[in-house]
Enzyme design. Structure first.
Site, mmCIF file in Angstrom:
data_model
loop_
_atom_site.group_PDB
_atom_site.id
_atom_site.type_symbol
_atom_site.label_atom_id
_atom_site.label_comp_id
_atom_site.label_asym_id
_atom_site.label_seq_id
_atom_site.Cartn_x
_atom_site.Cartn_y
_atom_site.Cartn_z
ATOM 1 N N MET A 81 0.827 -1.208 0.000
ATOM 2 C CA MET A 81 0.000 0.000 0.000
ATOM 3 C C MET A 81 0.868 1.268 0.000
ATOM 4 S SD MET A 81 -2.942 -1.213 2.702
ATOM 5 C CE MET A 81 -3.975 0.233 2.456
ATOM 6 N N HIS A 82 0.232 2.397 -0.258
ATOM 7 C CA HIS A 82 0.769 3.744 -0.057
ATOM 8 C C HIS A 82 1.843 4.187 -1.056
ATOM 9 C CE1 HIS A 82 -1.249 2.957 3.687
ATOM 10 N NE2 HIS A 82 -0.280 2.213 4.169
ATOM 11 N N ASP A 240 -2.678 -4.752 0.256
ATOM 12 C CA ASP A 240 -2.189 -6.042 0.734
ATOM 13 C C ASP A 240 -2.817 -6.488 2.048
ATOM 14 O OD1 ASP A 240 -0.847 -4.136 2.265
ATOM 15 O OD2 ASP A 240 1.163 -4.854 1.791
#
Length: 500
Positions: A81-82, A240
């Site tokens: 992520m991110h 995830d």
């Protein structure tokens, strides 16, 4: 038989997994790639390395499984992520992706708090300003690389870049998008007011969908490269953690998951969005329609043991190779020879700063309480315990938010160690259930793909059929007092070392 494909774009590599409609793993392939650290606290990857790993993985599982591409009825995407991926008008990557564990954006976070306000930011996005999230990275590029910022046509998350390569479609979905810090998690759509106040053009964001929605179809070009069938549906997918939660059946209140991966996570599904006023845990949209989730994160879980192995375990690595055993099995076995409490060593797993419960990108890791009696085994055990204490911090906060806990399921690479599982159970003083569902995140997004393709009625229905509990680890109640004392010492350490 119908089949589903799950792609999980992780930090160290991409796992491609092919499942039949009953959730059985048919074939998997994993391809790794590099992480770049141009400066201390920075972390970047090349998005085209992820795509190459996906192409190779897909070709492998199709070739080696003997499954006809036309029998693959849906593809699900999961990923770290991110991460910030910048794409120009020709759909080319502008610069390396700044990924989840990068800590360069402290000034940008201060700016976000100044403009939006901490409480308002939590109310809209479910989280305080965080260095690891995508928004602060975008602001960093605007402040430090204006030429690159001016070239931006779209920004994407790691898995959504793979979607672009497969389908030629710019899209994302609610679970991963809520980790960008530009989504209003209450309405499950982009926050117009936040984007306006920070002067960010909404047009650079992809369309956002629920996670089970078909967002695109495999193009002819992608089909030639991967051997997939043209027109195969690609669903929204999930970040995830949400994907792994679905793979472990965490789709309703009462069942909690603990993941010991590169980072460590305690994850709970909720029926309504719930917030920690101090923003110490993340509140995000779940990949299950009309559900949310709470997530506590420790940055350096398996990462800590991996770092220790690379830095201090040359002899043990050599020994494991000679014996033909996994180095982590050897290390955790050594840890079991040390006493609970690691003979006085307390490890703080802050190798990449920390998120829960301390939102502090600058705090450094430490071994405290070292004396002449300590040996290598004590250091290894202190790492397993220190990571487990950090995860208990997450669990304590979730309990304080009045989330029901009927069962805790444990997964991730670290959880494959029976010794680490037992230490975690002893520190939590909760029973832990391992889960038969293999391939975690890849299975989770394959389930989402199955819902999108009409194979399953709902995510909950699929998980009930596919995900089963396995063995259970019970806590040793005799260690309750021992670990309470060490936990107290662990919790007292952060205020003492945070400015070091």
């Amino acid at each position: 038989m119908r089949y589903l494909l799950g792609l999980d774009i992780g930090t160290s590599g991409t796992k491609t997994a092919l499942f039949d409609e009953n959730g059985n793993t048919v074939k998997t392939a994993t391809y790794g790639y590099d992480l770049f650290q141009p400066q201390v606290g920075w972390a970047e990857q090349n998005p085209d390395d992820w795509w190459e790993a996906c192409v190779n993985g897909i070709r492998d599982v199709i070739d080696k499984s003997g499954v006809q591409a036309s029998d693959i009825k849906g593809i699900g995407l999961s990923g770290q992520m991110h991460g910030l991926v910048l794409v120009d008008k020709d759909y080319k990557v502008i610069r390396n992706s700044i990924i989840w564990c990068d800590q360069r954006t402290e000034k940008e976070c201060d700016y976000m708090i100044e403009v939006i306000g901490k409480e308002r930011l939590i109310k809209i996005t479910g989280n305080p300003a965080l260095t690891g999230f995508t928004l602060s990275k975008l602001l960093w590029v605007r402040n430090n690389e204006p030429d690159n910022y001016s070239k931006i046509y779209k920004i994407l998350l790691p898995k959504d870049y793979i979607r672009l390569k497969l389908t030629n479609v710019f899209a994302t979905e609610v679970s991963d998008a809520s980790g960008m810090q530009m989504l209003d998690i209450n309405t499950r759509n982009w926050s117009e007011e936040l984007l306006r106040d920070l002067n960010i053009d909404k047009n650079i964001l992809a369309e956002v969908y629920e996670s089970v929605v078909v967002s695109g179809h495999v193009t002819e070009e992608a089909a030639k490269l991967t051997k997939l069938a043209v027109g195969t549906p690609v669903v929204g997918g999930a970040g995830d953690q949400a994907a792994g939660a679905i793979g472990n059946g965490i789709v309703s209140e009462g069942i909690i998951s603990t993941v010991i991966g590169t980072s460590g996570v305690v994850f709970a599904a909720t029926d309504t969005p719930r917030f920690d006023k101090l923003g110490r845990v993340h509140t995000l949209c779940h990949a299950v329609p009309n559900k949310w989730h709470i997530m506590g994160v420790t940055q350096g879980a398996g990462l800590s043991l991996n770092w220790f192995k690379r830095t201090f375990c040359a002899k043990e690595v050599e020994e494991s190779e000679k014996l033909g055993v996994d180095i982590y099995d050897l290390l955790t076995e050594r840890a079991s020879k040390s006493k609970p409490g690691a003979n006085g060593i307390v490890y703080l797993p802050y190798l990449m700063g920390e998120r829960t419960p301390h939102i502090d990108p600058n705090v450094k890791g430490a071994f405290l309480g070292v004396s002449l009696i300590n040996n290598h085994d004590d250091f290894v055990r202190s790492i397993l315990e220190g990571v487990s204490f950090s995860l208990k911090n997450c669990l304590d906060l979730i309990e304080d938010m009045k989330v029901k806990i009927d069962e805790i399921r444990v997964t991730g690479g670290g959880a494959e160690s029976s010794i680490w599982r037992q230490i975690l159970a002893d520190i939590f003083q909760h029973g832990l259930t391992t889960v038969k569902a293999s391939e975690g995140g890849a299975l989770g997004v394959a389930i989402l793909a199955g819902v999108g393709a009409g194979i399953y009625e709902s995510v909950e229905d699929a998980c009930q059929k596919i995900v089963k509990g396995n063995s259970k680890v019970e806590p040793n109640v005799e260690l309750k007092e021992v670990y309470e004392k060490v936990y107290e010492a662990y919790n007292s350490a952060y205020p003492r070392i945070k400015g070091f």
